[in-house]
Design an enzyme around this catalytic site. Structure first.
Site, PDB file in Angstrom:
ATOM      1  N   ASP A 287       0.844  -1.199   0.000  1.00 58.08           N
ATOM      2  CA  ASP A 287       0.000   0.000   0.000  1.00 58.08           C
ATOM      3  C   ASP A 287       0.876   1.245   0.000  1.00 58.08           C
ATOM      4  OD1 ASP A 287       0.269   1.108   2.747  1.00 58.08           O
ATOM      5  OD2 ASP A 287      -0.673  -0.777   3.350  1.00 58.08           O
TER       6      ASP A 287
HETATM    7  N1  URA Z   1      -0.446  -5.454   4.478  1.00 53.52           N
HETATM    8  C1  URA Z   1      -0.730  -4.139   4.491  1.00 53.52           C
HETATM    9  O1  URA Z   1      -1.487  -3.676   5.339  1.00 53.52           O
HETATM   10  N2  URA Z   1      -0.158  -3.352   3.574  1.00 53.52           N
HETATM   11  C2  URA Z   1       0.697  -3.810   2.644  1.00 53.52           C
HETATM   12  O2  URA Z   1       1.199  -3.039   1.836  1.00 53.52           O
HETATM   13  C3  URA Z   1       0.977  -5.186   2.633  1.00 53.52           C
HETATM   14  C4  URA Z   1       0.398  -5.989   3.552  1.00 53.52           C
END
Ligand code: URA
Length: 245
Positions: A113
């Site tokens: 993310d």
């Molecule tokens: N879990 C998350 O919350 N974000 C990521 O980018 C990957 C796994």
């Protein structure tokens, strides 16, 4: 008969990001393209695509860009997205322009993310991407989280139970392993890749993730000498570590 694919020079160079086929024709006309030191005079010339082409074919005196089958590892910085559907800066803008113009295109292997940092693979190999992200492969991903509130001691058992439900989902999370490093710091190993999974798992136990970094995929760890925003080609040894348990 040779099993190597054959491609016209203009198509090959256009696919490697040197511009349109018309641009490539201009490069050829300007006598900038050589094979084994000899000028290539026709952009329609058909070439056998062998791995050694990257040493044999030069454009303006520079060795050829990597052939398709390119996989990069990046230390993803915070504040950049992996998805073209999201607004804001994309991780692809950290790559050279030619890499951004390649066909097949380079795509991130799964997504981190926007605010998550750390190990990210980027590849133009669709089959490889599928193998790494397939839930069937159960490849372990380790995330280090800095939390807003102290851990209360119940989290490891809940995460390992295989019963934790995330908001809006119909199946519980597969068992995950928590390793505690401090009252507000822990690593979580998961074998799935649900949307914002780690943040949502901590939210489900009443906490909040302030910072998140992916430290490893399979047995491949983020190289210590790769600063945020930096990337390089993965080695075959590193790629095999991705599939090691
Ligand atoms: N879990 C998350 O919350 N974000 C990521 O980018 C990957 C796994």
């Amino acid at each position: 008969m040779s099993k190597n694919p054959r491609l016209r020079l203009d198509r090959l160079l256009a696919n490697l990001g040197y511009g349109s086929r018309r641009d490539v024709t201009k490069l050829v006309a300007r006598k900038l393209v050589k094979l084994d030191g000899e000028l290539l005079r026709l952009s329609e010339t058909t070439l056998e695509i062998t791995p050694d082409l990257i040493e044999r074919l030069t454009v303006d005196g520079e060795p050829l860009e990597p052939l398709p089958g390119l996989t990069l590892l990046m230390n993803k910085p915070a504040g950049m997205s992996c998805s073209h559907r999201e607004k804001g800066d994309l991780i692809y803008t950290l790559l050279p322009e030619r890499y951004q113009a390649r066909n097949p295109a380079l795509a991130s292997v799964g997504r981190l993310d926007k605010e998550t940092t750390g190990l990210l693979l980027i590849t133009d190999d669709g089959a490889l991407l599928h193998q790494i992200t397939s839930p069937k492969k159960k490849i372990k991903k380790v995330y280090r989280a800095h939390l807003d509130r102290p851990l209360n001691g119940s989290e490891a058992k809940i995460f390992a139970s295989g019963e934790l439900m995330l908001d809006g989902e119909k199946d519980p999370c597969l068992p995950a392993t928590l390793e505690v490093h401090g009252s507000k710091e822990a690593s979580l190993t998961i074998i799935e890749g649900r949307y914002h999974q780690v943040r949502r798992m901590f939210a489900a136990v009443g906490n909040h993730v302030n910072e998140l970094r992916r430290e490893s995929i399979g047995q491949l760890s983020l190289p210590a000498n790769l600063a945020p925003g930096e990337f390089r080609a993965i080695t075959p040894e590193e790629l095999s570590l991705v599939f090691s348990d």
